[in-house]
Design a protein around this motif. Structure first.
Motif, short mmCIF file in Angstrom:
data_model
loop_
_atom_site.label_atom_id
_atom_site.label_comp_id
_atom_site.label_asym_id
_atom_site.label_seq_id
_atom_site.Cartn_x
_atom_site.Cartn_y
_atom_site.Cartn_z
N LEU A 145 0.85 -1.19 0.00
CA LEU A 145 0.00 0.00 0.00
C LEU A 145 0.88 1.24 0.00
O LEU A 145 1.73 1.41 0.87
CB LEU A 145 -0.90 0.02 1.24
N CYS A 148 -0.93 5.67 3.33
CA CYS A 148 -1.93 5.05 4.21
C CYS A 148 -2.87 6.10 4.78
O CYS A 148 -3.09 6.19 5.99
CB CYS A 148 -1.27 4.24 5.32
N GLY A 152 -6.49 4.47 1.46
CA GLY A 152 -5.57 3.35 1.49
C GLY A 152 -5.83 2.40 2.64
O GLY A 152 -5.82 1.17 2.47
N THR A 153 -6.07 2.94 3.84
CA THR A 153 -6.28 2.07 5.00
C THR A 153 -7.61 1.32 4.90
O THR A 153 -7.70 0.16 5.31
CB THR A 153 -6.23 2.88 6.31
N THR A 155 -8.98 0.31 2.12
CA THR A 155 -8.73 -0.77 1.15
C THR A 155 -7.97 -1.91 1.80
O THR A 155 -8.36 -3.08 1.71
CB THR A 155 -7.92 -0.23 -0.04
N LEU A 156 -6.88 -1.58 2.48
CA LEU A 156 -6.04 -2.61 3.08
C LEU A 156 -6.75 -3.32 4.22
O LEU A 156 -6.57 -4.53 4.43
CB LEU A 156 -4.72 -1.99 3.55
N PHE A 167 1.32 -7.75 4.08
CA PHE A 167 1.20 -6.42 3.48
C PHE A 167 2.39 -5.57 3.91
O PHE A 167 3.01 -5.82 4.95
CB PHE A 167 -0.12 -5.74 3.88
N VAL A 169 3.25 -1.34 4.13
CA VAL A 169 2.75 0.03 4.01
C VAL A 169 3.92 0.95 3.71
O VAL A 169 4.93 0.94 4.44
CB VAL A 169 2.04 0.47 5.30
N VAL A 237 -1.17 -1.26 -4.31
CA VAL A 237 -2.33 -0.36 -4.24
C VAL A 237 -1.81 1.04 -3.94
O VAL A 237 -1.24 1.28 -2.86
CB VAL A 237 -3.32 -0.81 -3.15
N THR A 239 -2.60 5.09 -3.53
CA THR A 239 -3.72 5.99 -3.29
C THR A 239 -3.23 7.44 -3.24
O THR A 239 -2.11 7.71 -2.80
CB THR A 239 -4.43 5.66 -1.96
#
Length: 645
Positions: A145, A148, A152-153, A155-156, A167, A169, A237, A239
């Motif tokens: 990601l 965050c 983003g958070t 989604t994760l 994952f 970050v 991902v 963002t």
């Protein structure tokens, strides 16, 4: 996107808007119900263990989930990055053999007395959707990601709760007071601490089986200093990135075969875009399935079974439970014997067949005869091979011959050979039959015949696949495709899909953008507003390049920013899309975009995070067909549009 340096006496409007409820949000634990429940459950479990020592054999081993304060100790272990290992449950005898970090899917604990395993109970609903093999792909996935923030958070969080393996970050920012108003994964005690570490710790509490890592660096620094960093993930991902930064990240991901998902929340607007060289889908899971019963051209085993029914000598009860497929095969045999062996073609002939089927019934409204009349068309029509599948098979002839060809194209080439040989122009039989009025014995026997034919076809395709792989690699051992893989491919042969994505540079460059398509979208009543939103989000990125901030960041420059953004949008229309003066941007929406000031609202972030997680699961599991364009979500009108530009 992060705000650039600004004078200390001018707090941006977006900062004030996102942070105005920070104090009240921080004071209300119910706003973090998910995290709060996880922490309370962990505390309660620890207290129960303290009251009842020696219960380790009956309960999971004690494990205190890391609180946000734990990032300080984690940071002491390295320079700017840390990892939270999987929880102590891995030490249990029934735990999976390897952690997600080892790159292996979680092995389900052996169920006792037929009872579902812990994983099956926990993920029951999603296992019904994408199966054990889809869940295994999730558990093998390492997702990165970038940034965050709320989008983003959210989604994760959805992916972590779904059971991804690990994952990482990536975020260089610190937790600010304004983050408390729109990011529920940080708390007041995190203010001033690394945002990536705080989010990582909280996400790890939600699912301790997932390995969490964080890196305190900006994406541009990573691309410059460690360009291979993003090659170790299955999905990135990203963002809240501007167009130019996103293009650089896309180049790094594409060159390393990593899928990229770019999500953005901008006031009451959101956008989502996937990027990958090509994405192959076997299990498309369409809304409507193709029933391929082969009643117009039954194979010998089916014919033998159907002709074994002497309908005239059956008693009424047995006659009423003959499967409609058998009724149709016998009815069509009689009609073809009387008409030179051909199938009915005209409407009159088809009505004649239906009338003959109706006369085969002995009772009024006999259920199996009604089913036969309703399905009569299946006896003179064949399931067509979709044009998209034919295109894939044509491309596979050359793609499968390339060194390192994927199993998808090897199987697709084998499928083409099967159709040219054993299949007689038809795809392999899927093998399932619909519900029908029948005795259990008749139905199971018919089902067995269809399944046996499906196995035979799958084995033939597998043999072709091994031959294709041997020709491409020069050795028969090069094929690692097993029967189950070939069977799954054949079962879904009618719905194979390959999604090819344009790069962001191709989509936005004046030389390769689809100006005519955008012009149609801007002119159509049902897509005009969202097409304008797409254009204005691009204009906002260009505004950021020119002024090092987003439009509407400061109260005293709102009017000027409206004029500036309007000029940039007009320039985009004229220079990039060549649409001239006849096309103008929606001024009401333009003023709204300036009014937003780039604010990332949690309600919008939650919606976009849910959509992004759904698309991420499609990319990871290779099930369902992902979006092939840019999704624009407009919360003002509660509409969404996928723009194929």
């Amino acid at each position: 996107s992060p705000h650039p340096e600004k004078p200390r006496d001018r707090l941006p409007r977006a900062d004030r808007r996102e942070g105005c409820v920070a104090a009240s949000i921080a004071a209300l634990p119910c706003c973090r119900h998910l995290v709060g429940r996880a922490r309370a459950a962990a505390r309660g479990t620890d207290e129960r263990r303290r009251r009842a020592p020696g219960t380790r054999a009956q309960t999971a081993p004690a494990h205190a989930p890391p609180h946000p304060e734990a990032y300080a100790a984690a940071c002491a272990c390295g320079s700017g990055s840390a990892a939270y290992p999987p929880a102590a449950w891995q030490d249990m005898p029934e735990a999976r053999a390897q952690s997600p970090a080892a790159g292996s899917a979680a092995a389900a604990p052996a169920p006792s007395s037929g009872a579902p395993s812990e994983k099956q109970r926990r993920f029951d609903r999603q296992l019904r959707i994408w199966g054990e093999h889809g869940q295994a792909r999730l558990e093998e996935a390492h997702v990165c990601l970038v940034n965050c923030g709320p989008t983003g958070t959210e989604t994760l969080k959805n992916l972590v709760l779904g059971g991804i393996g690990a994952f990482t970050v990536v975020d260089a920012g610190k937790v600010e007071a304004r983050d408390l108003g729109n990011n529920f994964l940080v708390s007041r005690s995190d203010v001033g601490a690394p945002r990536a570490a705080a989010v990582c710790a909280t996400l790890h509490e939600l699912n301790e089986a997932v390995e969490g890592n964080f890196v305190e660096e900006g994406v541009l620094d990573l691309l410059e200093k460690r360009p291979d960093f993003f090659g170790g993930f299955q999905l990135v991902v990203a963002t809240q990135l501007t167009e130019r930064t996103l293009q650089k990240l896309e180049g790094a991901c594409r060159s390393r075969g990593v899928a990229l998902l770019a999500a953005r929340s901008y006031g009451l607007l959101g956008s989502l875009r996937a990027s990958k060289g090509e994405h192959c889908v076997v299990e498309a899971k369409p809304d409507s399935e193709v029933e391929d019963l082969r009643l117009s051209a039954p194979w010998p085993a089916l014919l033998e079974y159907a002709h074994g029914f002497d309908l005239g000598s059956l008693d009424d009860a047995t006659h009423a439970h003959v499967p409609f497929a058998i009724v149709l095969i016998q009815a069509m045999r009689r009609w073809r014997d009387a008409n030179g062996g051909r199938l009915p073609t005209t409407s009159a002939e088809k009505r004649e067949v239906k009338a003959a089927i109706s006369e085969m019934g002995r009772r009024f409204e006999q259920e199996n005869i009604k089913e036969a009349v309703g399905s009569a068309y299946k006896s003179w029509t064949e399931a067509p091979v979709p044009a998209e599948v034919l295109s894939i098979l044509k491309h596979a002839k050359t793609a499968a011959a390339q060194p390192g060809a994927s199993n998808f194209f090897v199987l697709a080439a084998a499928l083409g050979r099967f159709m040219a040989a054993e299949g007689g122009g038809k795809l392999p039989l899927e093998g399932s039959i619909p519900d029908m009025t029948s005795t259990t014995e008749f139905y199971l026997r018919l089902q067995h015949i269809y399944q046996a034919k499906a196995r035979e076809d799958a084995e033939a395709v597998l043999a072709h696949a091994r031959a294709v792989a041997a020709e491409g690699a020069g050795t028969p051992e090069a094929c690692d495709i097993d029967y189950e893989t070939a069977r799954l491919f054949c079962k879904n042969a009618h719905h194979l899909a390959v999604v090819r994505y344009r790069t962001l540079a191709e989509e936005t460059s004046a030389d390769s953008c689809r100006a005519e398509e955008l012009g149609k979208l801007l002119a159509a009543e049902d897509t005009a507003v969202n097409a304008n939103a797409y254009l204005l989000l691009r204009a906002a990125d260009r505004f950021h390049e020119s002024y090092n901030r987003l439009p509407g960041a400061f109260d005293d420059e709102i009017d000027e920013d409206v004029s500036r953004l309007k000029a940039i949008a007009a320039s985009l229309l004229a220079d990039c899309y060549k649409l001239g003066n006849n096309t103008a941007v929606d001024e009401d929406l333009l003023c709204e975009v300036v009014r937003y000031g780039g604010a990332e609202l949690h309600a919008m972030a939650s919606v976009m995070g849910g959509i992004a997680a759904q698309e991420a699961i499609k990319l990871i599991t290779a099930q369902f067909v992902p979006l092939a364009g840019t999704l624009i979500y407009n919360a003002i009108s509660s509409t969404s549009t996928v723009l194929s530009l």
